[in-house]
Design a protein around this motif. Sequence first.
Motif, PDB file in Angstrom:
ATOM      1  N   ALA A 148       0.855  -1.205   0.000  1.00 14.50           N
ATOM      2  CA  ALA A 148       0.000   0.000   0.000  1.00 14.50           C
ATOM      3  C   ALA A 148       0.883   1.245   0.000  1.00 14.50           C
ATOM      4  N   LEU A 149       0.472   2.244  -0.778  1.00 19.46           N
ATOM      5  CA  LEU A 149       1.256   3.472  -0.914  1.00 19.46           C
ATOM      6  C   LEU A 149       0.454   4.668  -0.374  1.00 19.46           C
ATOM      7  N   ASN A 150       1.165   5.578   0.248  1.00 18.57           N
ATOM      8  CA  ASN A 150       0.551   6.819   0.761  1.00 18.57           C
ATOM      9  C   ASN A 150       0.723   7.911  -0.298  1.00 18.57           C
ATOM     10  N   ILE A 151      -0.289   8.001  -1.185  1.00 18.81           N
ATOM     11  CA  ILE A 151      -0.266   9.000  -2.256  1.00 18.81           C
ATOM     12  C   ILE A 151      -1.371  10.031  -1.967  1.00 18.81           C
ATOM     13  N   ILE A 152      -1.000  11.299  -2.047  1.00 18.12           N
ATOM     14  CA  ILE A 152      -1.905  12.395  -1.677  1.00 18.12           C
ATOM     15  C   ILE A 152      -2.331  13.153  -2.932  1.00 18.12           C
ATOM     16  N   ASP A 153      -3.653  13.430  -3.024  1.00 22.53           N
ATOM     17  CA  ASP A 153      -4.152  14.343  -4.057  1.00 22.53           C
ATOM     18  C   ASP A 153      -3.798  15.766  -3.613  1.00 22.53           C
ATOM     19  N   VAL A 154      -2.912  16.426  -4.341  1.00 23.17           N
ATOM     20  CA  VAL A 154      -2.405  17.738  -3.921  1.00 23.17           C
ATOM     21  C   VAL A 154      -3.520  18.771  -3.822  1.00 23.17           C
ATOM     22  N   LYS A 155      -4.485  18.735  -4.724  1.00 25.15           N
ATOM     23  CA  LYS A 155      -5.537  19.753  -4.730  1.00 25.15           C
ATOM     24  C   LYS A 155      -6.451  19.629  -3.525  1.00 25.15           C
ATOM     25  N   SER A 156      -6.860  18.400  -3.180  1.00 28.74           N
ATOM     26  CA  SER A 156      -7.798  18.209  -2.075  1.00 28.74           C
ATOM     27  C   SER A 156      -7.105  17.883  -0.765  1.00 28.74           C
ATOM     28  N   GLY A 157      -5.847  17.404  -0.838  1.00 32.71           N
ATOM     29  CA  GLY A 157      -5.137  17.017   0.372  1.00 32.71           C
ATOM     30  C   GLY A 157      -5.549  15.667   0.906  1.00 32.71           C
ATOM     31  N   LYS A 158      -6.376  14.920   0.148  1.00 37.36           N
ATOM     32  CA  LYS A 158      -6.859  13.630   0.616  1.00 37.36           C
ATOM     33  C   LYS A 158      -5.955  12.501   0.107  1.00 37.36           C
ATOM     34  N   MET A 159      -5.997  11.393   0.868  1.00 36.14           N
ATOM     35  CA  MET A 159      -5.284  10.193   0.426  1.00 36.14           C
ATOM     36  C   MET A 159      -5.999   9.631  -0.798  1.00 36.14           C
ATOM     37  N   LEU A 160      -5.214   9.131  -1.754  1.00 38.25           N
ATOM     38  CA  LEU A 160      -5.759   8.637  -3.005  1.00 38.25           C
ATOM     39  C   LEU A 160      -6.282   7.222  -2.828  1.00 38.25           C
ATOM     40  N   TYR A 161      -7.527   7.028  -3.271  1.00 39.83           N
ATOM     41  CA  TYR A 161      -8.131   5.705  -3.295  1.00 39.83           C
ATOM     42  C   TYR A 161      -8.462   5.385  -4.745  1.00 39.83           C
ATOM     43  N   VAL A 162      -8.217   4.119  -5.148  1.00 36.99           N
ATOM     44  CA  VAL A 162      -8.474   3.699  -6.517  1.00 36.99           C
ATOM     45  C   VAL A 162      -9.482   2.558  -6.494  1.00 36.99           C
ATOM     46  N   THR A 163     -10.124   2.333  -7.634  1.00 38.99           N
ATOM     47  CA  THR A 163     -11.163   1.301  -7.731  1.00 38.99           C
ATOM     48  C   THR A 163     -10.544  -0.010  -8.215  1.00 38.99           C
ATOM     49  N   ASN A 164     -10.817  -1.078  -7.488  1.00 38.05           N
ATOM     50  CA  ASN A 164     -10.363  -2.410  -7.876  1.00 38.05           C
ATOM     51  C   ASN A 164     -11.252  -2.898  -9.018  1.00 38.05           C
ATOM     52  N   PRO A 165     -10.660  -3.159 -10.202  1.00 36.17           N
ATOM     53  CA  PRO A 165     -11.496  -3.549 -11.351  1.00 36.17           C
ATOM     54  C   PRO A 165     -12.202  -4.883 -11.147  1.00 36.17           C
ATOM     55  N   GLU A 166     -11.708  -5.737 -10.265  1.00 40.74           N
ATOM     56  CA  GLU A 166     -12.321  -7.051 -10.070  1.00 40.74           C
ATOM     57  C   GLU A 166     -13.503  -6.979  -9.111  1.00 40.74           C
ATOM     58  N   THR A 167     -13.329  -6.242  -8.010  1.00 43.21           N
ATOM     59  CA  THR A 167     -14.394  -6.187  -6.993  1.00 43.21           C
ATOM     60  C   THR A 167     -15.256  -4.936  -7.110  1.00 43.21           C
ATOM     61  N   GLY A 168     -14.730  -3.880  -7.747  1.00 45.13           N
ATOM     62  CA  GLY A 168     -15.464  -2.621  -7.841  1.00 45.13           C
ATOM     63  C   GLY A 168     -15.399  -1.791  -6.573  1.00 45.13           C
ATOM     64  N   LEU A 169     -14.593  -2.207  -5.585  1.00 45.11           N
ATOM     65  CA  LEU A 169     -14.469  -1.473  -4.327  1.00 45.11           C
ATOM     66  C   LEU A 169     -13.270  -0.549  -4.376  1.00 45.11           C
ATOM     67  N   LYS A 170     -13.357   0.523  -3.599  1.00 45.18           N
ATOM     68  CA  LYS A 170     -12.242   1.467  -3.516  1.00 45.18           C
ATOM     69  C   LYS A 170     -11.243   0.997  -2.474  1.00 45.18           C
ATOM     70  N   THR A 171      -9.979   1.024  -2.858  1.00 41.73           N
ATOM     71  CA  THR A 171      -8.901   0.639  -1.934  1.00 41.73           C
ATOM     72  C   THR A 171      -7.803   1.667  -2.004  1.00 41.73           C
ATOM     73  N   VAL A 172      -6.887   1.604  -1.038  1.00 42.26           N
ATOM     74  CA  VAL A 172      -5.749   2.520  -1.036  1.00 42.26           C
ATOM     75  C   VAL A 172      -4.858   2.184  -2.233  1.00 42.26           C
ATOM     76  N   ALA A 173      -4.302   3.210  -2.861  1.00 38.41           N
ATOM     77  CA  ALA A 173      -3.405   2.983  -4.007  1.00 38.41           C
ATOM     78  C   ALA A 173      -2.251   2.075  -3.578  1.00 38.41           C
ATOM     79  N   ASN A 174      -1.946   1.078  -4.458  1.00 42.56           N
ATOM     80  CA  ASN A 174      -0.876   0.139  -4.106  1.00 42.56           C
ATOM     81  C   ASN A 174       0.178   0.098  -5.209  1.00 42.56           C
ATOM     82  N   ARG A 175       1.164  -0.702  -4.987  1.00 40.71           N
ATOM     83  CA  ARG A 175       2.315  -0.759  -5.888  1.00 40.71           C
ATOM     84  C   ARG A 175       1.907  -1.313  -7.255  1.00 40.71           C
ATOM     85  N   VAL A 176       1.018  -2.330  -7.281  1.00 40.71           N
ATOM     86  CA  VAL A 176       0.599  -2.926  -8.547  1.00 40.71           C
ATOM     87  C   VAL A 176      -0.113  -1.880  -9.410  1.00 40.71           C
TER      88      VAL A 176
END
Length: 737
Positions: free
Chosen positions: A38-66
């Motif tokens: 898991a990676l701690n990536i920040i959206d500079v404009k909003s200051g929030k941690m970045l969450y991405v959508t898992n294409p298999e489950t459709g759930l949002k998770t923390v951005a990871n190395r893959v």
Amino acid sequence: MHDINQPTGVLPDAFTINSTFKIDDQLMMYKGDLGDDALNIIDVKSGKMLYVTNPETGLKTVANRVWLLHTIAKGALEMVSSDVSKHPRVADDLRELDLEELKALDPMAPARVGLLFLLASEGIVSNDPALGGHIKRIWSAKFTSYGLCPATSTVRTWLRRTDPERPQLADLVSMTGRVDRPKRLDPEVTRIVEDKAVWYWLDRGRKIEDAFSAAVAAVKETNIERKAKGLEVLKAPSRETIRREVRGIESRSMWVQKFGETAAKRHWDAARGSITAKRALEIVQIDDTVLDCIACVDAEHRLPANRPYLCIAICVATRCIVGWVLSFSPPTASTVAECLRRMGTDKFDLSPEWIERYPVLREIAGKPSVLYSDNGKNYIAISTVEVLRDLGITVRRAPIGAPKSKANVESFFPTLKKWLLEKLPGHTLDPKTLRELNLNPEVRAVLLIEELEALIQEFINTYHISLHSGIGTQPAAAWLRSIKAHGRLMLDVRKLNILTWLTEHNRRLTTGGIRFKGLTYRSTREVNELLEANLPGETMKSRLKGTAACNVQIKYNPENLRSILVRNRQTAAYVEVPCLQQRYADGLTLHQHEQLQEWAKNRNLEFNSEEERILARHNLNLFIEATIPGMTGRQRRAVARFTEGSISKAERHEAEIAHTEATSSGMGPVLEQDDAAAERTDAETPICMPASGKVAQGGSHDSDTREIQDVDPDFGSDDDLWQSPPDDDLNFEEDYA
């Protein structure tokens, strides 16, 4: 662009702490590894941690190395120089602080986190139409100790700043004043905004909209020059930007430039001391204003009486309204006198329900020690000053242009407007609002004057028993305590009436009373008393023939026509004589009475005009002159004796008109005619001449020594003769001698 092609599972060397990059034009910042890829990536404009959508489950998770390596392989990631200015939200790494440090940095942050957590637990999202209601409900139940409920737009900003389902305390710490905000306006636009803000304060008539329009025009001209030079086009400032800049440079000197020294003094300078009093009626402030409503004066026709004037007198120590006057003409010295009169007498006209529950309301009256007013003409008039001096009341004036010095009475008017006038039909707004709402206050004016006065009195009664923030108690309660401790003085109302009512000379007093302004004033006992006292001193010239009459001096109150004062010549005292139309005149001002007379005149004109009535009278005179032309009164009586005598209508003949041809000399031949009679029948009747000598000079009829002549029976009976009415003047002189 850096070369980031690296083996799978290993991040490029360019990815160091605080390194920045773009994905789909979205600026990101790498803050480190969180473990388990898991990676701690920040959206500079909003200051929030970045969450991405898992294409298999459709759930949002923390951005990871893959995910990151896959994005790099697609070429969707662009590294950005690390020299780019950091966003204010990540200027200080708040995530390195513990919970207590974050709370100390922003005590409100836990409330924000708790609010967002409860909203998420109920499934409420930022685009919910009822979001504002949910925020108020949750805040009032859980977070009232943190202060006022935040605005709906503010909560939506918090939802964008962090993950709504897992809000982080570090994301919701306020950064206001802790970091430098980036400048969003170009320096050239900033210069234009500053210039137009100063331009706004240089002229009285300029508005914020004018400054905004001028700034937009200036930016447009600048963009024309920049396009010619190949430079980027500037964005025009918003109206809010102009408004903030205008208010940001607001100062006393700016007010002097725009509005003048007097307005700046009133707006900026502190009040010169304060007016304080320790007991009731020690100081009474008096002032008047125009009410924002239109009342009616005629119940039958609902004729508007225009905007009324309200004169108010308030006790400084207790904040009680000791007197008030409603009028429809600009305030005068008579208005002040009427307010003093009501101030100095108990309020017996209150409703029994109020008196039974609060007896003190009737006793809110008395003689003030000091009357504090502004410098209006009605207050500085010589008549007002002399009346107050004769009554033993000290006069104090407020400094010119300093309404704050009489803040007690000034603050009452907005209270009256807010809690009463704005709720009434006929309430007036500014002309712009009236046009927008298509309202005509005169059409909506359905209140009678009596109704408006009753509403104002009801409001004042309610005001007296309500808590007053300025004194911490009810005004009526403060008054009651004060008069129990110090007592009160009352005004001599009769003396006040004589001093303040207006004077009219040479008004006719008869047994029928006095006619004044179209009203009749009469009382049998008072009229008889005044005639006995004033008639002996009346000149013969001014007396009437058929009734006892004399000229008298009267006083009247233009604020109430219910009665007048008539002067007794023998005692030099004034006697009050009431109006016969008490239901009409009681409480009626002279201005209202004159309006009613004018409206009655206009109503008569609807049937026929005054010009038509004058023409009818003129035609009547012409008809009379044509019927009996060129005759005096004596000649007309002779015609009446001739036409209505013993000659019957059957014996009368119509005269025949004959014509003859004219000659060169201008004379025509004599026409034959029938004589009326062969000889005169009154040849032996003596000629009756007018009286002469003593009788002609006004003497007694008894001195006439002429013989009474017999009337010829052939001429007609006494009933056929025209007889003049008896000479009342001669009869009066006969009896008087």
